[in-house]
Design a protein around this motif. Structure first.
Motif, mmCIF file in Angstrom:
data_model
loop_
_atom_site.group_PDB
_atom_site.id
_atom_site.type_symbol
_atom_site.label_atom_id
_atom_site.label_comp_id
_atom_site.label_asym_id
_atom_site.label_seq_id
_atom_site.Cartn_x
_atom_site.Cartn_y
_atom_site.Cartn_z
ATOM 1 N N ALA A 81 34.170 31.310 28.979
ATOM 2 C CA ALA A 81 34.928 32.308 28.221
ATOM 3 C C ALA A 81 34.679 33.705 28.774
ATOM 4 N N SER A 82 33.422 33.999 29.094
ATOM 5 C CA SER A 82 33.083 35.308 29.642
ATOM 6 C C SER A 82 33.707 35.514 31.015
ATOM 7 N N LEU A 83 33.664 34.492 31.862
ATOM 8 C CA LEU A 83 34.239 34.609 33.205
ATOM 9 C C LEU A 83 35.754 34.737 33.145
ATOM 10 N N ILE A 84 36.369 34.030 32.216
ATOM 11 C CA ILE A 84 37.828 34.150 32.048
ATOM 12 C C ILE A 84 38.182 35.564 31.618
ATOM 13 N N GLU A 85 37.428 36.090 30.668
ATOM 14 C CA GLU A 85 37.709 37.441 30.190
ATOM 15 C C GLU A 85 37.564 38.465 31.302
ATOM 16 N N GLU A 86 36.526 38.327 32.118
ATOM 17 C CA GLU A 86 36.347 39.247 33.238
ATOM 18 C C GLU A 86 37.503 39.150 34.222
ATOM 19 N N ALA A 87 37.955 37.925 34.518
ATOM 20 C CA ALA A 87 39.057 37.742 35.456
ATOM 21 C C ALA A 87 40.348 38.347 34.921
ATOM 22 N N VAL A 88 40.575 38.210 33.628
ATOM 23 C CA VAL A 88 41.795 38.743 33.025
ATOM 24 C C VAL A 88 41.783 40.267 33.001
ATOM 25 N N GLU A 89 40.599 40.866 32.815
ATOM 26 C CA GLU A 89 40.505 42.319 32.718
ATOM 27 C C GLU A 89 40.702 43.015 34.056
ATOM 28 N N GLN A 90 40.553 42.307 35.162
ATOM 29 C CA GLN A 90 40.698 42.912 36.483
ATOM 30 C C GLN A 90 42.165 43.226 36.764
ATOM 31 N N GLY A 91 42.422 44.437 37.239
ATOM 32 C CA GLY A 91 43.786 44.848 37.576
ATOM 33 C C GLY A 91 44.554 45.323 36.361
ATOM 34 N N ARG A 92 45.690 45.909 36.623
ATOM 35 C CA ARG A 92 46.504 46.482 35.548
ATOM 36 C C ARG A 92 47.578 45.536 35.040
ATOM 37 N N ALA A 93 48.106 44.698 35.915
ATOM 38 C CA ALA A 93 49.216 43.837 35.510
ATOM 39 C C ALA A 93 48.734 42.745 34.563
ATOM 40 N N PRO A 94 49.441 42.466 33.463
ATOM 41 C CA PRO A 94 49.061 41.364 32.568
ATOM 42 C C PRO A 94 49.065 40.033 33.318
ATOM 43 N N LYS A 95 48.152 39.169 32.970
ATOM 44 C CA LYS A 95 47.965 37.904 33.660
ATOM 45 C C LYS A 95 48.659 36.748 32.917
ATOM 46 N N THR A 96 49.093 35.772 33.687
ATOM 47 C CA THR A 96 49.630 34.530 33.144
ATOM 48 C C THR A 96 48.622 33.425 33.418
ATOM 49 N N LEU A 97 48.197 32.722 32.357
ATOM 50 C CA LEU A 97 47.110 31.760 32.447
ATOM 51 C C LEU A 97 47.588 30.352 32.129
ATOM 52 N N TYR A 98 46.938 29.379 32.756
ATOM 53 C CA TYR A 98 47.138 27.976 32.399
ATOM 54 C C TYR A 98 45.788 27.322 32.152
ATOM 55 N N PHE A 99 45.613 26.754 30.950
ATOM 56 C CA PHE A 99 44.426 26.004 30.571
ATOM 57 C C PHE A 99 44.752 24.514 30.582
ATOM 58 N N THR A 110 16.296 27.162 17.748
ATOM 59 C CA THR A 110 17.267 28.206 18.068
ATOM 60 C C THR A 110 16.694 29.149 19.124
ATOM 61 N N LEU A 111 17.595 29.830 19.797
ATOM 62 C CA LEU A 111 17.236 30.844 20.786
ATOM 63 C C LEU A 111 18.105 32.067 20.543
ATOM 64 N N GLU A 112 17.478 33.204 20.345
ATOM 65 C CA GLU A 112 18.236 34.423 20.090
ATOM 66 C C GLU A 112 18.816 34.966 21.390
ATOM 67 N N GLY A 113 20.059 35.422 21.329
ATOM 68 C CA GLY A 113 20.696 36.022 22.490
ATOM 69 C C GLY A 113 22.031 36.629 22.106
ATOM 70 N N TYR A 114 22.656 37.283 23.074
ATOM 71 C CA TYR A 114 23.943 37.940 22.826
ATOM 72 C C TYR A 114 25.069 36.986 23.197
ATOM 73 N N SER A 115 25.920 36.671 22.225
ATOM 74 C CA SER A 115 27.093 35.843 22.471
ATOM 75 C C SER A 115 28.256 36.754 22.793
ATOM 76 N N ARG A 116 28.609 36.824 24.064
ATOM 77 C CA ARG A 116 29.710 37.699 24.432
ATOM 78 C C ARG A 116 31.018 37.290 23.753
ATOM 79 N N PRO A 117 31.372 35.998 23.692
ATOM 80 C CA PRO A 117 32.621 35.656 22.989
ATOM 81 C C PRO A 117 32.636 36.084 21.529
ATOM 82 N N ALA A 118 31.446 36.106 20.874
ATOM 83 C CA ALA A 118 31.370 36.519 19.471
ATOM 84 C C ALA A 118 31.158 38.011 19.304
#
Length: 302
Positions: free
Chosen positions: A110-128, A58-66
């Protein structure tokens, strides 16, 4: 005991910035030859040396999604191998968070998606380009500032895009059912290597993105190759294997997904020729978040 935290500057838990941007192979090679690039290899070589005979560690670290510090689990699954008595795990596909069950590359995305969604004020529409995976479930449960999240799976050539089969939304990436200029963000995790015609898929992604919309993508990448290698094609009689067939895991099929391409640097040209104004590889590595190995993430802007 060797500790990454002794060497790397602590990054704010809300950010996962790339170490460098590579619009071409020359920029990639320059980073790897630089002191930061060389430090990555030296540090990880020491870590692997410490666990040379450990099949699990194991390796200890910070899980941003968790949203918490965890012990990331490493084992020999998904490509781990042994060389000269030394165990070498596939760090890209392991370092699994025990809370979210997301592996190294999935947590980074997951972290990069969250950062992209948080940018700007308008709610985002996503496709996975996925619907039954842990990262899609995490996104539905955790992303804020989102107007809608659409997901899909590829369920075979017999169905038109947009068909719902047993509760799953089917899409063929070559011919999406979505309207033009619909999405702010497209997320593609390990999909494009399974597509017979990446140029056609890039054109469709460009079409359904809004102006200034982005596509964030991971795919197996071979940075020592200028040109991609086509492993298989579709002929009049069906699949034609140009190289020995290779399959990756598929969450909706026990047979797995056939690999059509091993991508080199011309994948960026495919995106540019499809109309994307920005086509670049981000280079990520953040041990404090459990992101080991040099991780390439493709980012395309309409």
């Amino acid at each position: 005991m060797f500790r990454f935290r002794d060497v790397f500057r602590k990054t704010p838990a809300r950010l996962v910035p790339p170490l460098a941007l590579a619009p071409d192979r020359a920029a990639w090679d320059a980073f790897l030859a630089s002191p930061p690039g060389q430090a990555i290899f030296l540090l990880e070589r020491e870590l692997l040396r410490q666990h040379a005979r450990d099949s699990e560690w194991t390796l200890e670290g910070y899980s941003r999604p968790a949203r918490q510090t965890v012990a990331f689990a490493v084992d020999q699954l998904w490509g781990g191998r042994e060389e000269n008595g030394v165990l070498l795990p596939n760090l890209r596909e392991r370092l699994v968070c025990p809370v979210t069950q997301l592996n190294n590359r999935q947590r980074l995305m997951a972290s990069l998606i969250e950062e992209a969604v948080e940018q700007g004020r308008a709610p985002k529409t996503l496709y996975f380009m996925e619907e039954v995976t842990p990262i899609f479930a995490w996104s539905q449960a955790n992303l804020r500032n989102v107007a809608a999240i659409h997901g899909s799976e590829y369920l075979g050539p017999d169905y038109p895009s947009g068909t719902v089969i047993n509760g799953l939304h089917h899409e063929d990436i070559h011919a999406l059912s979505f309207a033009s200029d619909m999405f702010d963000l497209i997320v593609s995790n390990e999909v494009f290597e399974h597509i017979p015609s990446p140029p056609a898929a890039f054109r469709e992604c460009h079409r359904v993105l809004k102006r200034d919309g982005e596509m964030i993508m991971t795919t197996p990448f071979f940075p020592t190759r200028d040109a991609s290698i086509r492993r298989a094609d579709i002929g009049p009689e069906g699949i034609v294997h140009l190289l020995p067939p290779m399959f990756h895991g598929n969450p909706v099929s026990e047979e797995g997904s056939l690999v059509f391409y091993d991508f080199g640097w011309d994948i960026l040209d495919m995106a540019r020729e499809a109309g994307f104004s920005r086509s670049v590889v981000e280079i990520h590595h953040a041990p404090e978040f459990g992101h080991l190995t040099v991780q390439p993430v493709f980012r395309f802007r309409k």
